[in-house]
Design an enzyme around this catalytic site. Sequence first.
Site, short mmCIF file in Angstrom:
data_model
loop_
_atom_site.label_atom_id
_atom_site.label_comp_id
_atom_site.label_asym_id
_atom_site.label_seq_id
_atom_site.Cartn_x
_atom_site.Cartn_y
_atom_site.Cartn_z
N GLY A 16 -9.02 14.42 45.39
CA GLY A 16 -8.23 15.14 45.95
C GLY A 16 -8.91 16.36 46.56
CG ASN A 17 -11.14 18.93 44.39
OD1 ASN A 17 -10.29 19.80 44.69
ND2 ASN A 17 -11.42 18.52 43.26
CE LYS A 131 -6.19 16.24 37.90
NZ LYS A 131 -7.40 16.23 38.71
CE LYS A 278 -15.06 12.51 40.45
NZ LYS A 278 -13.82 12.48 40.89
P1 ADP Z 1 -12.16 14.84 42.57
O1 ADP Z 1 -11.06 15.60 43.39
O2 ADP Z 1 -13.03 14.10 43.49
O3 ADP Z 1 -11.60 14.26 41.48
P2 ADP Z 1 -13.57 16.63 41.13
O4 ADP Z 1 -13.61 18.34 41.26
O5 ADP Z 1 -12.59 16.46 39.87
O6 ADP Z 1 -13.23 16.02 42.26
O7 ADP Z 1 -15.05 16.33 40.37
C1 ADP Z 1 -16.02 16.38 41.24
C2 ADP Z 1 -17.03 17.66 40.89
O8 ADP Z 1 -17.50 17.61 39.69
C3 ADP Z 1 -18.03 17.66 41.85
O9 ADP Z 1 -17.57 18.57 43.04
C4 ADP Z 1 -18.82 18.72 40.92
O10 ADP Z 1 -18.42 19.96 41.41
C5 ADP Z 1 -18.39 18.56 39.74
N1 ADP Z 1 -19.54 18.07 38.72
C6 ADP Z 1 -19.47 18.50 37.37
N2 ADP Z 1 -20.35 17.73 36.81
C7 ADP Z 1 -20.81 17.16 37.56
C8 ADP Z 1 -22.37 16.20 37.46
N3 ADP Z 1 -22.93 16.12 36.33
N4 ADP Z 1 -22.72 15.46 38.61
C9 ADP Z 1 -22.19 15.74 39.92
N5 ADP Z 1 -20.94 16.52 39.96
C10 ADP Z 1 -20.11 17.33 38.99
MG MG Z 2 -11.03 14.99 39.72
#
Ligand code: ADP
Ligand code: MG
Length: 316
Positions: A16-17, A131, A278
Site C-alpha cells: 500500500g505504501n 496495524k 513480510k
Molecule cells: P507495505 O505497504 O509494503 O506493506 P510497510 O510499511 O508495511 O509497507 O513495510 C515496509 C517498510 O518496513 C519499509 O519501508 C521500512 O520502512 C520498514 N522496515 C522495517 N524494518 C525493516 C527492515 N529490517 N528492512 C527493511 N525495511 C524495514
Molecule cells: Mg505493510
Amino acid sequence: MTQQDKHPLCVVSLGGNALIRRGERGTIEEQFSHTRACTSQISGMIRKGWRIVITHGNGPIVGNIVLRNEAAKNTIPPMPLYICDADSEGGIGYMIQQTLYNQLRGIASIVTIITQVVVDVEDGAFSNPTKPIGPFYSAEEAVTLGRTKGWKLIEDSGRGYRRVVPSPRPGRIVEADVIKSLSQQGVIVIAAGGGGIPVRELPGGSLQGVDAVIDKDFSTGLLAREIKAVRLINLTDVDRVYLDYGKPGQRGLNDVRLDEIRGYFQQDHFPAGSMGPKIVAAIEFLEGEGEEVIITSPELVEDAMKGKAGTRITSR
Ligand code: ADP
Ligand code: MG
C-alpha cells in the site's frame, strides 16, 4: 499438460505504501502513476507466461477513506471499518485491473475478486492494535490526535507517527477456491486486497464483517499456500530487507536461507506492522510448498529475479 504445469504460479504482493507515497497528497493521478510503475514489470512476467495472482495493501488508502468518512459524518452516516476495507479493495483492484488491461491489451483476462477472510474474534489483536493506517503525523500531532480522537498512534519505522487499528491473523480465505481455479485457467487474479475484508463466521455458518485491517502480508502468505504457488514476490517501498534497519550499521540481505531468516527474526530485526509480517509470511510459505520469496521494490523485480537486487529467501 495443463496450463498449471507449463507456467509456474507466482503471487505478487504490492505494498500500500508503494501506491501512495509518504509526503504526497495521494491524488488519483499520483496513485495511477505509481500503479503503472508497479505493474510494468509484472506485465513483463505475464507476457513471458507466468501465471500471477496479485495481492495488495491498503494502509494509506483505507486510512484516507476513514478520514473522509469522519470529515463528512454530519452529512452522511460514517461507515464501519470493514466497509472501508471493502471500498479500498474495490477501488485499488479497479486501478490495478485497468492498468494491467492497458499494459497487456488482450494478452490475458484480468479480474478482481472481492475477498473475505475469516478471523477469530478472540484474537488478542483486538485488544492490542498494531496495524498502521492513513497518513504520517508529527510527534506533536500524534499526541493531540490520541487525546482528541482516542486513537492509538505509534512511530512507524522512522517515518513518523500513524494511527494503528486491530490486525487479527487471517484464518481462512473464503474465495480461495475460485481464485485458484481462475488462475489455473490463465486468468490474472487480483485478490485479498488490503488483506481481504475481515469477517467472522457465525454459528450456522453465515459471515459478518469485523472492524479491523488484516495485514496483507499474512493474507498473501496464506493465499499463496492455499493456491500452491511456487514463488512469492513482495513489492514494497524499500529495495531489500535489512538487518539493524535505520541504525548506523544497517546491512542489506541479498540471498538468505530459511533457517538464517528465522534466526534474524528471533533477534528482532523485523518490526510488527511493517517488515515483520513480510518475513513471517515468507517463513510460513517456505515451510510449506513454496520455493522462493523475493522482497524488493517494484522497479527492481526483474533485477531481483536475476539475483542482482532485492532480498531472495529460499528454503534450501
Ligand atoms: P507495505 O505497504 O509494503 O506493506 P510497510 O510499511 O508495511 O509497507 O513495510 C515496509 C517498510 O518496513 C519499509 O519501508 C521500512 O520502512 C520498514 N522496515 C522495517 N524494518 C525493516 C527492515 N529490517 N528492512 C527493511 N525495511 C524495514
Ligand atoms: Mg505493510
